[in-house]
Write a protein that holds these residues in place. Structure first.
Motif, short mmCIF file in Angstrom:
data_model
loop_
_atom_site.label_atom_id
_atom_site.label_comp_id
_atom_site.label_asym_id
_atom_site.label_seq_id
_atom_site.Cartn_x
_atom_site.Cartn_y
_atom_site.Cartn_z
N ILE A 77 0.85 -1.19 0.00
CA ILE A 77 0.00 0.00 0.00
C ILE A 77 0.89 1.24 0.00
CG2 ILE A 77 -1.76 1.26 1.28
CD1 ILE A 77 -2.56 -1.49 2.47
N GLU A 125 -13.04 19.64 -7.40
CA GLU A 125 -11.94 19.76 -6.44
C GLU A 125 -10.68 20.41 -7.01
OE1 GLU A 125 -11.23 16.05 -4.44
OE2 GLU A 125 -13.36 15.57 -4.46
N TYR A 126 -10.49 20.33 -8.33
CA TYR A 126 -9.22 20.83 -8.88
C TYR A 126 -9.43 21.14 -10.36
CZ TYR A 126 -4.15 21.00 -9.56
OH TYR A 126 -2.87 21.39 -9.85
N MET A 173 -6.60 -3.90 3.18
CA MET A 173 -7.18 -2.57 3.00
C MET A 173 -8.32 -2.65 1.98
SD MET A 173 -5.58 0.59 1.04
CE MET A 173 -6.57 2.01 0.73
N GLU A 190 -4.61 9.47 -9.64
CA GLU A 190 -5.68 8.70 -10.28
C GLU A 190 -5.72 8.99 -11.78
OE1 GLU A 190 -9.36 9.32 -8.24
OE2 GLU A 190 -10.47 8.01 -9.60
N VAL A 246 -10.25 -1.07 -0.88
CA VAL A 246 -10.01 -0.03 -1.87
C VAL A 246 -11.31 0.70 -2.15
CG1 VAL A 246 -9.25 0.42 -4.21
CG2 VAL A 246 -8.19 -1.40 -2.91
N GLN A 247 -11.28 2.01 -1.93
CA GLN A 247 -12.48 2.79 -2.19
C GLN A 247 -12.73 2.84 -3.69
OE1 GLN A 247 -12.27 6.86 -1.15
NE2 GLN A 247 -14.46 7.15 -1.23
N ASP A 248 -13.92 2.54 -4.11
CA ASP A 248 -14.18 2.38 -5.53
C ASP A 248 -14.63 3.68 -6.18
OD1 ASP A 248 -13.88 0.70 -7.58
OD2 ASP A 248 -15.89 -0.14 -7.48
N THR A 249 -13.76 4.67 -6.15
CA THR A 249 -14.05 5.91 -6.86
C THR A 249 -13.50 5.74 -8.26
OG1 THR A 249 -12.01 6.74 -5.98
CG2 THR A 249 -14.03 7.45 -4.89
N ILE A 250 -14.35 5.72 -9.21
CA ILE A 250 -13.95 5.23 -10.53
C ILE A 250 -14.40 6.16 -11.64
CG2 ILE A 250 -13.77 2.81 -9.96
CD1 ILE A 250 -16.63 2.47 -10.62
N LEU A 251 -13.79 5.94 -12.81
CA LEU A 251 -14.09 6.80 -13.96
C LEU A 251 -15.52 6.61 -14.44
CD1 LEU A 251 -12.81 8.79 -15.96
CD2 LEU A 251 -12.34 6.86 -17.42
N VAL A 252 -15.93 5.38 -14.57
CA VAL A 252 -17.29 5.10 -15.04
C VAL A 252 -17.94 4.16 -14.04
CG1 VAL A 252 -18.66 4.36 -17.00
CG2 VAL A 252 -16.35 5.19 -17.38
N TYR A 260 -14.86 10.68 -12.56
CA TYR A 260 -13.55 11.29 -12.34
C TYR A 260 -13.54 12.75 -12.77
CZ TYR A 260 -8.58 12.19 -12.67
OH TYR A 260 -7.33 12.75 -12.52
N ARG A 277 -15.39 14.96 -10.34
CA ARG A 277 -14.61 15.20 -9.12
C ARG A 277 -13.49 16.21 -9.38
NH1 ARG A 277 -12.08 10.62 -7.49
NH2 ARG A 277 -12.79 9.41 -9.26
N CYS A 278 -12.86 16.10 -10.58
CA CYS A 278 -11.81 17.06 -10.95
C CYS A 278 -12.41 18.47 -10.99
CB CYS A 278 -11.21 16.72 -12.30
SG CYS A 278 -10.06 15.36 -12.24
N TYR A 321 -5.43 6.38 -15.02
CA TYR A 321 -6.25 6.28 -16.23
C TYR A 321 -5.39 6.43 -17.49
CZ TYR A 321 -10.36 6.53 -13.27
OH TYR A 321 -11.30 6.27 -12.33
N PHE A 336 -11.04 0.92 -15.96
CA PHE A 336 -11.83 2.14 -16.10
C PHE A 336 -13.14 2.05 -15.30
CE2 PHE A 336 -9.21 2.76 -19.94
CZ PHE A 336 -8.86 4.08 -19.75
N LEU A 349 -6.09 12.97 -6.80
CA LEU A 349 -6.79 13.12 -8.10
C LEU A 349 -5.80 13.00 -9.26
CD1 LEU A 349 -9.41 15.99 -7.79
CD2 LEU A 349 -9.83 13.64 -8.49
#
Lengths: 275, 221
Positions: free
Chosen positions: A7, B47-48, B1, A144, B3-9, B40, B43-44, A148, A226, A141
């Protein structure tokens, strides 16, 4: 299975990224491809790539590669900033910025003067920029985003082969790839064990095709990334296997791209969530 | 651990399409909102924003690259190895240093090999034989056509090709690079074209080689 991948947190990710970059530097040194080792090359290739066109328009590659002193200075500074960023876990943005720009310039210079726009160097050209971001949320971000980007590299190749050019369904392709990439080696080393292996695979085109098909499908598997991160522990091994098979059969060295494999490792949060 | 599933689609939420209950509809709307917020790019944006615009530029460059075959690194187009061709013969460039084959066959040696053989191949395409009056970058006609159609590309493309006179300096550079990279005081460099055909079993067979260029050491210094 009970085992799991290590990790990462931001510090460890920085250590591993810049550590990997350091090994790339050593590898490039040993294979005589650092800027000072290029002996002031005269011809370059920009292909139809606007980044390279712009880069050569600035005159920077000529400035660095054409003269011994700037070439030596560039390589020494690249080594220094890479080592420093490794030692400090990328905490000093000025050092990270210099390191990241250095690797970007190096990649563009090498690809230009070697007349081969090699995608394997692209990882170290982009990944260090992630450590410019000090806030945890922004860093995550960006990290991540690079994940991708890595998935895109494999997925795009798969889509081209399977859906656009349909080379996936061209049965002779397995043997063709080995034949055209290893022909010179086979002619020059007729007694080598590898030549025997290649000859056997070429004369068994179905075996070659099944190998080719497996490799392309492995590339296609990266598409899963994805949609979910849960499979990353498996996807992590695909590029390693893919590049090893490429090295053995296709005579292509892509291990440098594995720096982007770090983005497939789970990333834990630090105590500061960057709010 | 975990894994948090924050994903593109993310997985598309389940909709109670046959339900008219306002509560069910509200539930569906909430899950749709949660779905969009997990994307994604969303979120961008939240946040950014700089990263959002960079991602959009990257996606645009990728689409442009696929449409026009003009790349904008790092937005690579990875389809270059996706051919459908069966070759019956090939020509390879080989180098002899003091009449010995320069053998850099190991894949691990790729960066050095590229510096030698890839540059040589490009030179050969521009100056196919020794004594040619001058070389020309093979992509020159395409760039001229591009500039004719899109005059605003003139500045950007102005350094996209080598100058014709640079080709004359290539072979001395090659000798110098090889001498340094293989750490041998090479006096004579021979560059050959090796013709290979593939037999009935598809195995390579060397046919003949012809000399293309020769170079003696004094050229380097």
């Amino acid at each position: 299975m009970s085992w799991s991948l290590p990790i990462l947190n931001r510090d460890r990710a920085a250590r591993w990224t810049f550590g990997f970059a350091f090994f790339i530097f050593v590898y490039r040194l040993l294979t005589h491809s650092l800027v000072h080792q290029m002996q002031q090359p005269v011809l370059y290739e920009t292909d139809f790539d606007y980044t390279y066109w712009l880069y050569h328009l600035t005159g920077v590659p000529r400035l660095l590669a054409d003269n011994k002193f700037p070439a030596w200075a560039f390589d020494i500074l690249l080594l220094f900033f890479t080592s420093y960023s490794w030692a400090t876990s990328g905490r000093y943005r000025w050092a990270v910025l210099c390191c990241a720009i250095g690797w970007t310039l190096y990649g563009l210079i090498y690809n230009s003067y070697s007349h081969h726009h090699n995608a394997s160097i692209i990882g170290v050209m982009v990944l260090p920029y992630a450590f410019l971001l000090q806030k945890e949320r922004k860093f995550r971000l960006m990290w991540e985003g690079f994940r991708y980007f890595y998935l895109y590299i494999f997925t795009d190749a798969f889509i081209h082969k399977a859906l656009i050019k349909h080379s996936l369904f061209f049965l002779p392709n397995g043997a063709e790839f080995i034949k055209t990439n290893q022909a010179l080696f086979m002619v020059q080393h007729p007694d080598s064990l590898l030549t025997e292996l290649y000859a056997w695979v070429i004369t068994h085109p179905m075996v070659a095709y099944l190998g080719f098909l497996t490799m392309i499908l492995l590339q296609g598997c990266m598409l899963i990334g994805f949609f979910t991160r849960k499979w990353d522990r498996w996807l992590f091994w695909i590029p390693i296997l893919f590049h090893t098979m490429n090295l053995l059969f296709i005579d292509v060295f892509f291990y440098e791209l594995l720096i982007l494999n770090l983005t497939l490792l789970p990333l834990s949060r630090t105590s500061d969530d960057g709010k | 651990m975990r894994v948090q599933d924050t994903i593109l689609v993310p997985q598309i939420p389940y909709f109670h399409t046959n339900s008219t209950s306002p509560r069910q509809l509200a539930k569906s709307m909430i899950s749709l909102r949660s779905y969009i917020q997990r994307l994604y790019l969303v979120r961008c944006w939240q946040e950014y924003k700089l990263l959002f615009f960079l991602a959009i530029i990257f996606i645009g460059a990728v689409l442009y690259g696929h449409k026009s075959s003009c790349e904008v690194t790092p937005a690579l187009v990875m389809g270059m190895y996706a051919g459908r061709e069966q070759r019956s013969a090939d020509d390879f460039l080989v180098i002899t240093a003091d009449n010995e084959l320069l053998d850099l066959h190991h894949t691990l040696d790729e960066p050095r090999r590229m510096m030698i053989y890839s540059t040589l191949s490009a030179f050969y395409q521009a100056v196919p034989y020794q004594g040619a009056p001058a070389g020309e970058d093979p992509k020159a006609p395409a760039i001229r056509e591009l500039v004719r159609k899109h005059p605003y590309m003139r500045l950007l493309s102005s350094h996209a090709m080598n100058a014709k006179e640079d080709y004359g300096q290539y072979l001395p550079w090659l000798l110098q690079y090889i001498r340094h990279s293989v750490k041998r005081d090479i006096q004579h460099l021979g560059i050959y074209q090796l013709h290979v055909h593939y037999d009935k079993q598809n195995l390579p067979v060397a046919d003949y080689r012809k000399i293309l260029y020769e170079l003696e050491s004094p050229h380097t210094k």
